[in-house]
Each structure stands twice: as C-alpha cells, then as structure tokens.
Design a protein around this motif. Structure first.
Motif, short mmCIF file in Angstrom:
data_model
loop_
_atom_site.label_atom_id
_atom_site.label_comp_id
_atom_site.label_asym_id
_atom_site.label_seq_id
_atom_site.Cartn_x
_atom_site.Cartn_y
_atom_site.Cartn_z
N THR A 110 -62.01 -21.20 27.94
CA THR A 110 -62.56 -20.41 29.38
C THR A 110 -61.71 -19.04 29.36
OG1 THR A 110 -60.82 -21.33 30.92
CG2 THR A 110 -63.00 -22.12 30.79
N MET A 111 -60.77 -18.85 28.33
CA MET A 111 -60.15 -17.79 28.26
C MET A 111 -61.01 -16.64 27.75
SD MET A 111 -58.06 -17.57 24.56
CE MET A 111 -56.87 -18.73 24.96
N HIS A 112 -62.06 -17.10 27.06
CA HIS A 112 -63.06 -15.76 26.95
C HIS A 112 -64.01 -15.36 27.73
CE1 HIS A 112 -62.14 -16.56 22.63
NE2 HIS A 112 -62.32 -17.75 22.76
N SER A 114 -57.13 -15.83 18.89
CA SER A 114 -57.32 -15.13 17.53
C SER A 114 -58.82 -14.49 17.53
CB SER A 114 -57.08 -15.74 16.20
OG SER A 114 -57.91 -16.81 16.17
N LEU A 115 -59.60 -15.03 18.44
CA LEU A 115 -61.00 -14.83 18.61
C LEU A 115 -61.26 -13.67 19.58
CD1 LEU A 115 -62.85 -18.18 18.12
CD2 LEU A 115 -62.19 -16.49 16.30
N ILE A 116 -60.29 -13.30 20.37
CA ILE A 116 -60.59 -12.35 21.64
C ILE A 116 -61.04 -11.16 21.01
CG2 ILE A 116 -59.61 -11.34 23.52
CD1 ILE A 116 -58.01 -13.84 23.90
N PHE A 131 -60.02 -9.32 12.66
CA PHE A 131 -61.31 -9.01 13.13
C PHE A 131 -61.46 -8.24 14.40
CE2 PHE A 131 -63.00 -12.06 9.98
CZ PHE A 131 -64.38 -11.34 9.22
N THR A 132 -60.47 -8.65 15.24
CA THR A 132 -60.36 -8.02 16.50
C THR A 132 -60.15 -6.72 16.53
OG1 THR A 132 -57.93 -8.67 16.96
CG2 THR A 132 -59.53 -10.42 17.50
#
Length: 632
Positions: free
Chosen positions: A413-415, A481-483, A556-557
């Motif tokens: 849910t951080m996203h 790492s995806l944020i 990528f971010t």
C-alpha cells in the motif's frame, strides 16, 4: 626327563593323572605331566574327550538344576501351614520368593560355567604348547585334526546349544519361567554379559598364573608360554562369533520383552489421548510418559544392542505421540485468521505445539542423561524428534502464512501514498512516518502479542518469525525501489521509513542484526536514496549485499516516463510484478526482463527520431552489462 612309557602303565597312576586334569587348582607343571602320561599310554585324545565331555555334562546338570521348577517352587518350612492335604504350592509367577530363587540359581549357574570354561581354557592352552620330547609332536595336533574346531570352540558350542535347548524345554513346560525370563530379560542379559566379561578377564589373567607356577622342571616349550598373545577367551572366526552364540541362547526372550516394552511405552499415550479427545496431555500426564521412556532406556542400558532395540521402540512412541497430537490440530479457516483475538482452534493449536515442544525437550534431556549411550541409539531417537519438530512447523505454518500475506498486503500500500513531493522551502521538514509503516508496526506488534506470545518454544517461534522479518524487509526494499515518481521530499520520507522498518520487524527478532543479508541490505540501500546515479552505480554494496536487479530497478525512478519500468512495460500492477519476482528468483531472469525494458526504450527513442538518451540510461546499461558478466 619324561616318564618311562612302560612305567606309566600302572592303573593307579592313570587314575591320579585323570584327577589332575579335572582339578581346577592344578598348575601347568602338574597338568603337563599328566598329559605326558596319557600321551605315553596312547590314550591322550580319548582322555581329553572324556574330560571335556564330563565338563559339558556338569554344566548341563547345573542348567537343569537351576531351572528345576520343583526346586524353585518348593515352599520354605515357615510357609507350611494347615493340616494334611492342604496345598502349599505358591504361585511362582507372582511371588518374590520364586523370582529370588530363580535369579540366585542363575547366578550360581553363571559362576559354574565361568569356572568350567576356565578349566577347559587352561587345558587347551597347555595342549597347544606341550610337545612330546621324543617326537616333538604338539599334543593339540594329536587331538584336533582334519580341520576340526579347537577344543574350546567345540566345548563352547556344546555349552551354548545346551543353554538354548534346555532353556526352551524348561520355559515351554513352565509358564512361570517363561514369564520370568521374558519380563526380566535385561536381568538375564546382564548375567550373560557379566559371564562374557569374566571369561575375557580370566583370559587376560591366566598368563600370569602360568608364569608364576614355576616351569623349570618342564620342557622349553612350556617355559615360553608368555609369548602367547591369545589373551581373549575365544577369538572370533569368520563364520562364528562366540559372544553372539552365547546371547543367541536367550534371544527368543528378547522379542517378547521388546513387545511388552513397546506396550508399556504406548499405554500411557493411548490413555492420555482418548477417542474423541480435543486437548493435548497435561504436564503431569506428559511427565508420566517421559518417566516411562526414561525407565525403559535405563533398564535396557545393560547391553548396547538391547539399548538400540528399545530406542527404536522409543522412536515409535515419539511418532505415536506426534500422530495423536496431529489429530487434535484445527485446520479450519479460523486457525489462520489474523484479524481478531485467538480463536478456540488457534488456542488448541498453541496447546498442541507447546505439548510437542515439551516432549521434544524432555526426551532430549533423557537421552543426554544416559551414560555411554550408543551413537546409533541416540541417532534413532533424534531422528524421531526431528519429525516432532517438523510437525510443530506444520502446525504453525497456516498462521505464519497469513501473517506473511498480511504484511505483504500492508507494504504494497506504500504505492497508494504520494512520494513525488519536493522539499519545502522553509528549512528542514519534520518527516513523519508513512501511514503504511505505522500500520505495519501496529500489525506486527499485535500478532506477536495476540498470537506468538502464547507459544512456550521461543527459539522455535523466533526461527519462524525471523524468516517473516527477512521476507518483510526484502518486500519493503523491492517496493521502495519501484516508487515513481520519487521527489526530494519523498526521498526524505522514504528514508525515514527505512529507519522505521528496523523498529517494525524488531518484535519478530532476537536482534534485528541477526537477520543477516536482509538487514545489511536495508542498511546499505538507505544512503543510495540521496546519492547521484554515478555514485549509486559505483557503490561497493552492489552485487554482494544488494542485487544488481534491485539497483537498476531503482534507477528507473530517475528516468523520464518514456523509460518505463519492467512492470510498467508489461502493464502489470505492483502486486503482479512482485509475484513474478517471487516466481523467478534467478537473477538472470530478472536481468533479462530489465534488458527487455531498456531495449524497448531504445526502440521508442529511435522511432521518434530522438537525438539522445536519458542521462541515467548509459549508467543502467553499464550496470546491466556488469551484472550479466558476473553471472558468466
């Protein structure tokens, strides 16, 4: 000088020499002289055969006497009561007097066997050394020919066969004797072991008696008997083990004893797990089971082979306890819920696991307290205890899975939160803990308090919860790492979340630093949030502590939206991508997925006839090449 052959034909001298061979107190000089007389008379072989046969008959008579049920059940004078015709025969299978008489007789029998064996060994030793002074023929060669067994082997084989056959006859005709030997088999086995040890000890001491007996008046061959290195009763042969032959004579009683031993071990377990029962044994009931196990092992300690056999029974007992306990476990849906307080099914599962743990600890203590416990017996019980440990793990696995799933659901849910903000212009901001992190901390603290604190096996609990903590950290770093997008204010808040993550998983650990690589990765990744891409690419943590795939994924971010992350290119949700990563733990598979995203970016730039790539792109390509070469 040897006696004259003609002079030795006096019948009276023949009788005196025969007595010398049969007396246990004779020294080598006297026995050697007697043997020379019979050799001169040409009756050495027949005489030795007769003497040994007499010894065998003596032992057979002792066996019959020891097992005579009429003698064993003869009432004492003080026990006679009443008038004529009243039976005074006791019930021997149930009286202490009968058993006391039986074991007294058995001890006397063993003493007699030991004495007679010593006499035969004494005789064979001299025969093997004594030579005729004229022909120089060794006396033993006149008796043992054509590959026949030596005197001692033949004698021992006769004795063990007599023990076997007469014991079988006696116990088949008397249920009282049968019950006594089967019920107290370890006692019988101990007597046999003591007999064998005494024979071995006699063999080691006999040489000193020979040397002290004085041999100056015998021939040179007897003066060098100390050269004989045969210091054991009977050495083993490829096809004959004398000690095994002795114990085989009572082997039929072992199977019955082991069967009764298994019943004694199983009975208390079947008693505390009644049909339809729903609760594991109480502490007192479990203590009774442990005492039975300890008692059976202590009684069997008289013999290594018996200990091993009883240990196998103990292993079966442990397995039975496990099977009975497993039947009590709740497998319904409420056994794995992590929303509310402990359900009835969860309480029962906790009680079962605690019961299994106490059994494991208690049996381990019993085994460690055994003196000279055979390694094979110890390993047998340890292997059974491993099944108990596995059962404990299976019992808590549904709960652990639910806790792990809930943690992953919270982390992802951080996203839903916004990390794109920049730093405010007015000084250093007060960075609060993210909402998902507060929820995660509260959840972990609650499951430890509501569920895991009820387990008595703390080490077992931590072994499992630490694995959850490691998984939680890896999921946190993976999702962090995806944020995208990640602004400077978002970096500050994410960095605070990294620090809070250590506190969040703390209740799951003895020490957070015990989490090993996961902990090091958490500590190493946080500073990278604020470093330039070039510094990130040159970090010493790459490859060893932090996988290359995670770092490239993080870069990528920092790229423009056109350079899509692998999951964006595949149009996957964060949860779907996380599942793909779980299904593909190989670093090579993950790097190939990243390479596909980078190649798609190159195609998009060329299709729009772009003049240059994003500044972070060459750094990512360089890292990808380095990572792929490291896999070669």
């Amino acid at each position: 000088m040897c006696p004259d052959r003609e002079s030795t034909r006096d019948p009276s001298e023949h009788g005196r020499c025969s007595n010398q061979l049969s007396r246990p107190s004779q020294n080598p000089t006297q026995v050697g002289t007697a043997l020379q007389v019979f050799h001169n008379l040409g009756t050495l072989k027949n005489t030795i055969t007769s003497v040994v046969d007499g010894y065998c008959a003596s032992i057979e008579e002792s066996i019959n006497t020891a097992l005579d049920i009429k003698v064993l059940t003869q009432p004492s004078q003080s026990a006679v009561r009443g008038g004529p015709g009243r039976s005074t025969m006791p019930t021997p299978g149930n009286t202490a007097a009968f058993r006391a008489s039986l074991w007294t007789n058995m001890e006397k029998l063993v003493d007699h066997i030991c004495t007679v064996c010593g006499q035969v060994q004494h005789l064979q030793k001299i025969l093997a050394k004594k030579r005729d002074p004229v022909s120089h023929i060794c006396f033993i060669d006149e008796i043992v020919k054509d590959g026949q067994s030596e005197i001692l082997y033949t004698f021992w084989n006769s004795i063990t066969q007599a023990l076997y056959s007469q014991f079988q006859v006696a116990t088949n005709s008397s249920m009282f004797l049968k019950q006594a030997f089967e019920g107290e088999y370890p006692k019988l086995l101990r007597l046999y072991n003591d007999l064998w040890k005494r024979l071995q000890q006699y063999s080691q001491n006999i040489q000193g008696k020979f040397n002290a007996s004085g041999t100056t008046d015998l021939y040179v061959d007897l003066q060098h008997m100390e050269d004989d290195t045969q210091d054991i009763f009977i050495p083993k042969k490829p096809d004959y083990d004398p000690e095994k032959a002795l114990k085989d004579s009572i082997q039929p009683y072992e199977a019955a004893y082991l069967s009764k031993s298994l019943s004694r071990l199983f009975d208390p377990i079947n008693l505390v797990f009644p049909p339809g029962g729903r609760n594991p044994p109480s502490s007192d009931e479990l203590e009774g089971i442990i005492k039975t196990i300890a008692s059976e092992l202590n009684v069997a300690a008289v013999d290594a082979n018996l200990t091993l056999a009883v240990s196998k029974n103990v292993a079966k007992t442990i397995q039975l306890y496990g099977v009975k306990s497993e039947q009590l476990l709740s497998t319904q849906g409420d056994a794995s819920q992590v929303i509310g307080p402990l359900t009835e099914g969860q309480r029962r599962n906790v009680a079962v696991v605690n019961s299994l743990f106490r059994l494991h600890q208690s049996v381990t203590k019993v085994v460690s307290s055994q003196c000279s416990f055979p390694p094979a017996a110890e390993q047998t019980i340890i292997s059974a205890l491993k099944t108990i440990h596995v059962l404990m793990g299976n019992a808590v696995q549904p709960l652990l899975t639910s806790v792990g799933d809930a943690i992953e659901a919270i982390i992802i849910t951080m996203h839903q939160e916004d990390f794109s903000g920049s730093l405010p212009s007015s000084g250093r901001p007060d960075v609060p803990c993210s909402l998902y992190m507060k929820e995660l901390q509260g959840f972990i603290a609650r499951v430890m308090s509501d569920y895991f604190k009820h387990f008595e096996c703390l080490d077992f609990v931590f072994d499992n919860t630490e694995a959850i903590a490691q998984r939680a950290i890896e999921l946190f770093i993976r999702n962090a790492s995806l944020i995208r997008p990640l602004g400077e204010g978002g970096k500050m808040r994410l960095a605070a979340d990294f620090a809070q993550m250590e506190m969040a998983v703390g209740p799951f650990c003895r020490r957070v630093s015990d989490l090993g690589k996961s902990y090091r990765m958490l500590r190493s990744f946080r500073p990278l949030l604020f470093q330039t891409s070039e510094h990130v690419a040159s970090s010493p943590a790459l490859g060893d502590t932090i996988p290359f795939s995670i770092i490239i994924q993080f870069l990528f971010t920092r790229a423009p939206a056109e350079l899509k992350s692998p999951f964006q290119r595949a149009e996957w949700s964060h949860a779907r991508f996380s599942q793909w990563l779980d299904d593909h733990p190989s670093e090579k598979d993950r790097l190939l997925l990243i390479r596909g995203a980078l190649e798609a970016y190159v195609q998009s730039v060329r299709s729009r006839e772009g003049k240059e790539f994003a500044p972070v792109y060459p750094i990512m390509v360089q890292l990808l090449q380095k990572a792929m070469s490291a896999l070669q």
